[in-house]
Design a protein around this motif. Structure first.
Motif, mmCIF file in Angstrom:
data_model
loop_
_atom_site.group_PDB
_atom_site.id
_atom_site.type_symbol
_atom_site.label_atom_id
_atom_site.label_comp_id
_atom_site.label_asym_id
_atom_site.label_seq_id
_atom_site.Cartn_x
_atom_site.Cartn_y
_atom_site.Cartn_z
ATOM 1 N N TRP A 79 3.960 -5.809 -7.528
ATOM 2 C CA TRP A 79 4.262 -4.761 -6.364
ATOM 3 C C TRP A 79 5.865 -4.255 -6.714
ATOM 4 O O TRP A 79 6.037 -2.964 -6.744
ATOM 5 N N LEU A 108 -4.472 -6.813 -4.369
ATOM 6 C CA LEU A 108 -4.234 -7.141 -3.023
ATOM 7 C C LEU A 108 -5.527 -7.607 -2.229
ATOM 8 O O LEU A 108 -5.475 -8.604 -1.310
ATOM 9 N N GLN A 109 -6.514 -6.711 -2.392
ATOM 10 C CA GLN A 109 -7.692 -7.159 -1.643
ATOM 11 C C GLN A 109 -8.329 -8.380 -2.183
ATOM 12 O O GLN A 109 -8.855 -9.194 -1.377
ATOM 13 N N ILE A 138 1.555 1.699 -3.778
ATOM 14 C CA ILE A 138 0.603 2.312 -4.377
ATOM 15 C C ILE A 138 0.397 3.759 -3.997
ATOM 16 O O ILE A 138 -0.007 4.394 -5.201
ATOM 17 N N SER A 145 -1.547 1.301 -9.967
ATOM 18 C CA SER A 145 -1.804 1.327 -8.583
ATOM 19 C C SER A 145 -3.124 0.999 -8.232
ATOM 20 O O SER A 145 -3.297 0.158 -7.207
ATOM 21 N N SER A 146 -4.043 1.461 -9.058
ATOM 22 C CA SER A 146 -5.482 0.877 -8.748
ATOM 23 C C SER A 146 -5.673 -0.474 -9.048
ATOM 24 O O SER A 146 -6.192 -1.209 -8.352
ATOM 25 N N ARG A 172 0.973 -1.081 -0.055
ATOM 26 C CA ARG A 172 -0.030 -0.023 0.064
ATOM 27 C C ARG A 172 0.900 1.356 -0.039
ATOM 28 O O ARG A 172 0.523 2.220 -0.522
ATOM 29 N N GLU A 174 -4.027 -2.402 -6.067
ATOM 30 C CA GLU A 174 -4.857 -2.456 -4.924
ATOM 31 C C GLU A 174 -6.202 -3.422 -5.021
ATOM 32 O O GLU A 174 -6.285 -4.047 -4.024
ATOM 33 N N ASP A 175 -6.541 -3.710 -6.224
ATOM 34 C CA ASP A 175 -7.718 -4.675 -6.382
ATOM 35 C C ASP A 175 -7.032 -6.064 -6.161
ATOM 36 O O ASP A 175 -7.692 -6.811 -5.765
ATOM 37 N N ARG A 182 0.438 6.325 -7.057
ATOM 38 C CA ARG A 182 -0.883 6.805 -7.585
ATOM 39 C C ARG A 182 -0.803 8.264 -8.011
ATOM 40 O O ARG A 182 -1.591 8.703 -8.794
#
Length: 627
Positions: free
Chosen positions: A566, A529-530, A509, A522-523, A506, A526-527, A513
């Motif tokens: 990453w 990672l979730q 990210i 970056s987006s 993060r 993040e997706d 961003r």
């Protein structure tokens, strides 16, 4: 094409390795000393390793009944490596080391892996000695570890057995106290070992005076029975040649004599360790791979059979000690896989730039009267080259990042050291397995770029593939790494290690961003990672390990791709700091590899995690007869 600019950027431009020189352990160093080490290793690899890569592949080690015979090129390369001091580069001055950061040592060793992994990286010798520096007695360190660091002796790791393979619970090698010698030997509690060990890399050779085997064995209980499972495993030093310590002072503690590199010792006859045979391998043929018999009675010691071994650490704690060596070896395997992939990438890139074939798609492309174009001008060849670049340079960045964590763990403040320890625990299965799979795929693509020529021995890429195929197997197979990651590493310490990885992701990210060309990536990260965090929870939703681990390999593939995305995003963001306009060729290359990975590779993550999230039982429930 040269590896050096890539290493220089990763070390100095990305990891900012020079900051380590502010710490007391590395205060004597500077970029000049680091560059000198890299220069030396690059030269040795170029002069002694690369020219002989094909020789050691075609002239396999052979056993003439008395000794193992290898080509002179192997002896020359080994001597050059030993003379470089790289075996002990990261060790203390007091044991003959240079006190180099482990990150620099890893980068320097990458030259040897790329030039000829088949000749051998010596990672087991340094890993063996490093283990003894943590778990051995002062005398064991002075006698065995120091002689290994000097290159006078070599080291191995003896775990697997013919009937057990990777199942260490089924190890059957026995160790019993050696009668009245048990507590009298200055080298430690003395045992007699009997059993067989299989797949022992560098298990026998004539490159060094002695070979120090680190052996897992079981000590029988009071009823003479072996304790089942891994609880009964103990660790032993079992040298090929017995050792006599020449220090005459009874009861004295070992000390380094003025001007001496190691404890004064002499070889004192053969131990009861016999070479039963050499394995004939698909690749990595320059390094011997042996079946060893311990205690078969071919070489009697004091008139009786049984290989003499010295206990390392406490009885029953052998696996705990051995993991110190295994984890280091896994990073070494990752580097070997990475650099074999890199060697194939460079070879196929050079070939693509010089090989004319076909004509461009579009108007006039079918006119045979027009000149042919080089194959690098074809989009699909560029796809294969860019895939290789993204796999191999990304894997190299990952391995150096993990090496940097080792330095942080050893020299950082307590909080940094603890975080680095835990991050390394989680990332080690990825550092071993991801390059083993995807840099092997890079080697396959290198063959494809060469076309039919790549499938012949006239070009080196077929050997790179054969050499790399081992890395998904040794030091813990792909499946074992996956079970370790999902079954233990992401859960350890209540998931704190997993959360540390997420926190680092993060942070990258957030930085990326604000960079317009990286905002979309970056987006996407993040997706991803979730999705990984959600899949981890879903896998363990029922608390049933059998269900959770049924799809551990797809989970590891997805986790690994998330980690590499990453790494690439972090590398790209740092590259643009130094070149904000992004016009330098090296920056364009890094941005192109990042774009490729996010557009072509990261989307695979969803397919892998689908089966993890729904606890898909397709593979586990299919009855045996259906196969």
């Amino acid at each position: 094409m040269s590896l050096r600019p890539t290493l220089d950027f990763l070390l100095y431009g990305w990891l900012d390795i020079e900051r380590l020189n502010q710490r007391p352990r590395f205060a004597d160093h500077s970029r000049e000393t680091f560059d000198a080490v890299l220069d030396t290793c690059e030269r040795i690899a170029r002069d002694k390793y690369a020219p002989n890569n094909r020789i050691v592949d075609t002239q396999e080690p052979r056993f003439d009944g008395e000794k193992v015979i290898q080509p002179q090129a192997t002896h020359d390369a080994h001597k050059a490596f030993v003379d470089s001091g790289m075996l002990s580069a990261a060790q203390d001055y007091e044991v003959g080391g240079m006190q180099l950061p482990y990150t620099v040592q890893t980068a320097a060793n990458s030259f040897f892996s790329m030039a000829s992994a088949s000749i051998g990286s010596h990672m087991l010798t340094s890993g063996n000695a490093n283990l003894l520096m943590v778990h051995g007695t002062p005398m064991q360190q002075a006698v065995f570890a120091r002689n290994e660091f000097s290159g006078r002796w070599a080291g191995t790791m003896c775990l697997s057995e013919p009937q057990a393979g990777s199942s260490l619970s089924d190890v059957a090698t026995r160790a019993v106290p050696d009668g009245p010698n048990f507590q009298l030997d200055p080298l430690g509690h003395r045992y007699r070992l009997t059993g067989n060990k299989m797949w022992i890399s560098a298990g026998d050779h004539e490159l060094t005076e002695n070979i120090v085997h680190i052996v897992l064995a079981k000590i029988p209980d009071e009823h003479g029975k072996l304790v089942p499972g891994t609880r009964g495993l103990s660790l032993f030093i079992v040298p090929k040649w017995l050792v006599a310590v020449k220090d005459p002072r009874p009861g004295s503690s070992p000390r380094k004599e003025e001007g001496a590199d190691e404890m004064p010792v002499a070889l004192a006859g053969r131990n009861d360790v016999a070479l039963a045979g050499l394995n004939h391998k698909l690749g990595w043929r320059g390094t011997t791979n042996a079946l060893l018999n311990f205690g078969e009675g071919r070489f009697l010691v004091d008139g009786k059979p049984g290989a003499v071994g010295y206990l390392v650490g406490q009885p029953g704690k052998g696996l705990h000690c051995m993991f110190h060596m295994m984890n280091e070896a896994r990073i070494g395997v990752g580097i070997a896989a990475t650099m074999l992939g890199m060697a194939g990438y460079y070879a196929s890139l050079d070939y693509a730039k010089s090989r004319p074939q076909g004509r461009p798609v579009g108007p006039g492309g079918k006119d045979a009267a027009t000149p042919q174009v080089r194959i690098i001008e074809h989009a699909d060849v560029r796809r294969m080259l860019l895939a290789q670049k993204s796999y191999c340079e990304g894997a190299l960045a990952l391995e150096l990042y993990c090496a940097r964590l080792v330095d942080e763990q050893k020299t950082g403040n307590p909080e940094e050291a603890d975080e680095s320890r835990l991050l390394l625990e989680v990332l080690t299965p990825i550092a071993k397995s991801w390059p083993s799979e995807w840099c092997l795929e890079a080697n396959s693509l290198a063959i494809q770029v060469h076309g039919g020529y790549g499938y012949t021995r006239d070009f080196p890429v077929e050997q790179y593939w054969r050499d790399n195929r081992l890395n998904m197997i040794h030091e813990g197979t792909h499946g074992i790494q996956a079970a370790d990651l999902l079954g233990r590493k992401v859960l350890m310490e209540d998931g704190r290690g997993m959360q540390l990885v997420a926190t680092r992701m993060r942070a990258t990210i957030a930085r990326a961003r604000s960079v317009p060309v990286l905002a979309g990536h970056s987006s996407a990260l993040e997706d991803a990672l979730q999705r990984i965090l959600g899949a981890t929870r879903a896998a363990w939703a029922t608390g049933n390990a059998r269900e959770a681990l049924a799809n551990a390999v797809p989970y590891m593939q997805a986790f690994g791709h998330g980690v590499l995305a990453w790494i690439w995003l972090d590398v790209a963001e740092r590259a643009l700091r130094g070149d904000p306009s992004g016009v330098l060729p090296a920056t364009l290359g890094r941005l192109g590899a990042t774009d490729y990975f996010f557009h072509y590779e990261l989307p695979k993550l969803g397919a892998w995690l689908n089966v993890v999230e729904r606890l898909d039982g397709t593979c586990a429930r299919l009855p045996e007869e259906a196969f």
